[in-house]
Design a protein around this motif. Structure first.
Motif, mmCIF file in Angstrom:
data_model
loop_
_atom_site.group_PDB
_atom_site.id
_atom_site.type_symbol
_atom_site.label_atom_id
_atom_site.label_comp_id
_atom_site.label_asym_id
_atom_site.label_seq_id
_atom_site.Cartn_x
_atom_site.Cartn_y
_atom_site.Cartn_z
ATOM 1 N N VAL A 94 0.845 -1.190 0.000
ATOM 2 C CA VAL A 94 0.000 0.000 0.000
ATOM 3 C C VAL A 94 0.881 1.241 0.000
ATOM 4 C CG1 VAL A 94 -1.936 1.200 1.089
ATOM 5 C CG2 VAL A 94 -1.683 -1.279 1.375
ATOM 6 N N GLN A 95 0.551 2.169 -0.892
ATOM 7 C CA GLN A 95 1.199 3.478 -0.896
ATOM 8 C C GLN A 95 0.165 4.510 -0.461
ATOM 9 O OE1 GLN A 95 2.774 4.120 -4.820
ATOM 10 N NE2 GLN A 95 4.420 2.618 -4.580
ATOM 11 N N ARG A 96 0.458 5.219 0.618
ATOM 12 C CA ARG A 96 -0.473 6.192 1.179
ATOM 13 C C ARG A 96 0.162 7.580 1.152
ATOM 14 N NH1 ARG A 96 -0.695 1.607 4.861
ATOM 15 N NH2 ARG A 96 -2.766 0.641 4.812
ATOM 16 N N PHE A 122 -5.770 10.192 10.253
ATOM 17 C CA PHE A 122 -5.859 9.209 11.331
ATOM 18 C C PHE A 122 -5.050 9.637 12.556
ATOM 19 C CE2 PHE A 122 -6.995 6.969 7.547
ATOM 20 C CZ PHE A 122 -7.908 6.004 7.935
ATOM 21 N N GLY A 123 -4.423 10.824 12.479
ATOM 22 C CA GLY A 123 -3.599 11.276 13.586
ATOM 23 C C GLY A 123 -2.365 10.423 13.785
ATOM 24 N N GLU A 163 5.224 5.348 10.247
ATOM 25 C CA GLU A 163 5.887 4.229 10.940
ATOM 26 C C GLU A 163 5.004 3.607 12.021
ATOM 27 O OE1 GLU A 163 7.478 8.211 12.461
ATOM 28 O OE2 GLU A 163 7.092 7.229 10.533
ATOM 29 N N THR A 164 3.974 4.321 12.483
ATOM 30 C CA THR A 164 3.102 3.765 13.523
ATOM 31 C C THR A 164 1.780 3.239 12.972
ATOM 32 O OG1 THR A 164 2.120 5.949 13.970
ATOM 33 C CG2 THR A 164 4.062 5.297 15.262
ATOM 34 N N PHE A 165 1.487 3.519 11.711
ATOM 35 C CA PHE A 165 0.188 3.136 11.161
ATOM 36 C C PHE A 165 0.129 1.653 10.816
ATOM 37 C CE2 PHE A 165 -3.072 2.640 7.939
ATOM 38 C CZ PHE A 165 -4.106 3.439 8.428
ATOM 39 N N GLY A 166 1.173 1.121 10.214
ATOM 40 C CA GLY A 166 1.172 -0.256 9.717
ATOM 41 C C GLY A 166 1.273 -0.252 8.213
ATOM 42 N N GLU A 167 1.888 -1.293 7.668
ATOM 43 C CA GLU A 167 2.185 -1.296 6.236
ATOM 44 C C GLU A 167 1.101 -1.952 5.397
ATOM 45 O OE1 GLU A 167 5.974 -3.070 5.656
ATOM 46 O OE2 GLU A 167 7.090 -1.520 6.754
ATOM 47 N N GLU A 210 -4.751 -4.265 5.744
ATOM 48 C CA GLU A 210 -5.573 -4.573 6.912
ATOM 49 C C GLU A 210 -5.101 -3.850 8.173
ATOM 50 O OE1 GLU A 210 -6.438 -8.593 7.752
ATOM 51 O OE2 GLU A 210 -7.742 -8.833 5.991
ATOM 52 N N ALA A 211 -3.940 -3.166 8.109
ATOM 53 C CA ALA A 211 -3.519 -2.350 9.250
ATOM 54 C C ALA A 211 -4.542 -1.256 9.533
ATOM 55 C CB ALA A 211 -2.142 -1.747 8.975
ATOM 56 N N LEU A 212 -5.299 -0.881 8.502
ATOM 57 C CA LEU A 212 -6.351 0.118 8.686
ATOM 58 C C LEU A 212 -7.317 -0.291 9.798
ATOM 59 C CD1 LEU A 212 -8.257 2.482 7.803
ATOM 60 C CD2 LEU A 212 -9.147 0.918 6.058
ATOM 61 N N LEU A 213 -7.626 -1.594 9.903
ATOM 62 C CA LEU A 213 -8.628 -2.054 10.867
ATOM 63 C C LEU A 213 -8.233 -1.742 12.306
ATOM 64 C CD1 LEU A 213 -9.475 -5.517 9.266
ATOM 65 C CD2 LEU A 213 -10.762 -3.375 9.083
ATOM 66 N N ASP A 214 -6.943 -1.660 12.576
ATOM 67 C CA ASP A 214 -6.492 -1.359 13.941
ATOM 68 C C ASP A 214 -6.885 0.053 14.370
ATOM 69 O OD1 ASP A 214 -5.346 -3.854 14.099
ATOM 70 O OD2 ASP A 214 -3.381 -3.154 13.398
ATOM 71 N N HIS A 215 -7.196 0.928 13.420
ATOM 72 C CA HIS A 215 -7.512 2.323 13.742
ATOM 73 C C HIS A 215 -8.998 2.642 13.571
ATOM 74 C CE1 HIS A 215 -3.157 2.801 13.649
ATOM 75 N NE2 HIS A 215 -3.164 2.235 12.452
#
Length: 498
Positions: free
Chosen positions: A160-162, A170-171, A175-179, A182-187
């Motif tokens: 994923v390129q963001r 997401f504030g 480096e803290t978001f996830g690569e 599905e890392a999106l689901l944590d937020h």
């Protein structure tokens, strides 16, 4: 310079009433609207007209909304925002719809104000996506102005390129978001996580989506975002492009508008407009399922004396107590639950007027059970109410009407309950009145007689006659009693009691 044509909305619903109401409302908002009753009519409209957004009912005759949505998301089909219109409220239906490419949901009964805003935001998001595709060079600037983040998902590699703006929404820092995707689901806010996960599962198969969900910032605050995803054209592997926009302020505004439009500010109960729309939905459901519903209108006896003797502030406190009691007593239960469980069967209560409350009961049984519920309402009102320095005991009257026995239209059913209430209020001992045709006839005659009386006064049809009182010792006429008599042109002399 020519003015661009208005956005064109297609409403697909088998309920003619909903189609008519939706078309009339959206046309007043400056939108072009077409309607269809089923999948065949929908295809005809899509084949001959330019449609910018589709509002599609989940339950349709013949081919259902899920199948039609899957058909519209087939490879090569043009991207078209699809809002599913449904009265269902189960996760399985939501997940199935997202898997086949639904953009968003609107639940029944329809909140017309929210529908207008939702359509506006869906159209705006679609326009944003089109603009991003046409002009990627201006993406970075557009993101800063619109608070819009973007991403690209290479599905096979799960890479994923963001954009930098995406992380700010997401504030978070990269480096803290996830690569992974599905890392999106944590937020994502817990209750919205299943919905987002279902959309991502569909996206992994090349199905675009558009949905609104909430995210949790590191400081614990909750924000609302609108995310849109579409598969990119060309290339050897599946690539999805998406955008995320912070719409927290718009959502808060919608919530305030809905609160003002549909809820009573004093008691917090739904108001008459919300009650009427709920009744429209209940009547339509009863006609489809061959079931029954009931409407009750409860009026507090001589409530004005509380305002007159204790003041409006105490009167408002009493209404708040009554509203709270009704809301607590009308705890919903499913029809499968036993009556002895303490709840009432699928009740909705609203404040219809100053001291008047309405109750809607869906899926009712025999009329005796409905009358029993009405007397339970009276017990709720009769319980003493304590306000500072005072204990107040109230009484009430209830009018009851049932569908289909007394009416098969929402407004007629509510009117029937109000007619029954008027009968109960005129009665000396009857606290609960069930509507009958005799009441309807009597009400019409009273209305007609009142109109005739107003005319008679203006045309001086009323006459005064004198009844002498004789002094027998005289004998002589000591005094007379003056009596008004009305010689009706068509009915003859109208008796004084009438």
């Amino acid at each position: 310079m020519t003015t661009p044509p208005p956005d064109h909305i297609l409403i697909v619903d088998d309920d003619a009433g909903i189609r008519e109401l939706a078309a009339e409302y959206l046309q007043r908002q400056g939108l072009q609207v077409s309607v269809a009753a089923d999948g065949r009519q929908m295809r005809e409209v899509l084949a001959t007209q330019r449609i910018d957004l589709l509002v599609l009912d989940l339950m349709l005759p013949g081919t259902d909304g899920i199948t039609l949505c899957r058909e519209l998301r087939s490879p090569g089909a043009p991207p078209l925002p699809i809002i599913m219109l449904t009265g269902l409220d189960d996760g399985e239906s939501v997940e199935r719809a997202f898997q086949v490419g639904a953009t968003d949901f609107i639940s029944k009964p329809i909140n017309w104000t929210l529908l207008r805003f939702r359509i506006r935001y869906v159209l705006r998001s679609a326009q944003v996506m089109q603009e991003l595709v046409r002009n990627k060079e201006s993406l970075s600037s557009a993101q800063r102005i619109a608070r819009l983040g973007s991403w690209e998902w290479f599905v096979t590699e799960d890479r994923v390129q963001r954009s930098a703006q995406y992380y700010r929404l997401f504030g978070q820092q990269p480096e803290t978001f996830g690569e992974r995707m599905e890392a999106l689901l944590d937020h994502v806010y817990g209750p919205d996580r299943a919905m987002v996960q279902a959309a991502l599962k569909g996206a992994a198969k090349g199905i675009g989506y558009q949905l609104t969900y909430r995210v949790v910032w590191p400081d614990g605050s909750v924000r609302t975002v609108l995310e849109t995803a579409e598969p990119a054209e060309g290339g050897p592997e599946l690539l999805l492009e998406g955008s995320v926009q912070d719409i927290t302020e718009q959502v808060d505004t919608q919530r305030r508008i809905r609160q003002l439009a549909y809820f009573d500010p004093l008691t917090g109960l739904p108001n008459r407009e919300f009650f009427r729309e709920s009744l429209l939905s209940a009547v339509a459901r009863c006609l489809r399922n061959d079931s029954r519903c009931a409407v009750m209108v409860l009026d507090i006896d001589r409530f004005a004396r509380i305002n007159d003797s204790l003041g409006p502030e105490r009167g408002d406190q009493v209404l708040q107590v009554i509203g709270h009691r009704l809301r607590e007593t009308m705890g919903d239960r499913t029809p499968a639950e036993p009556a002895g469980g303490g709840g009432l069967p699928r009740l909705k209560v609203a404040r219809l007027a100053a001291d008047e409350f309405g109750v809607l009961i869906s899926d009712v049984g025999p009329v005796e059970e409905v009358i029993e519920v009405a007397y339970r309402l009276l017990e709720v009102v009769r319980a003493p109410i304590r306000v500072p320095g005072q204990e107040i005991t109230l009484a009430a009257r209830v009018g009851v009407a049932m569908m289909p026995e007394h009416a098969t239209e929402a407004d007629a059913l509510l009117k029937a309950a109000e007619t029954a209430l008027n009968r109960a209020k005129r009665s000396t001992g009857e606290q609960v009145a069930l509507f009958s045709e005799e009441m309807k006839v009597a009400a019409f005659l009273r209305f007609t007689l009142e109109g005739d009386l107003r005319r008679a006064i203006g045309e001086e049809e009323l006459q005064v006659v004198y009844q002498p009182i004789v002094d027998l010792d005289g004998p002589r006429i000591a005094k007379v009693e003056a009596l008004v008599r009305w010689a009706h042109l068509a009915r003859g002399t109208v008796p004084p009691p009438e």
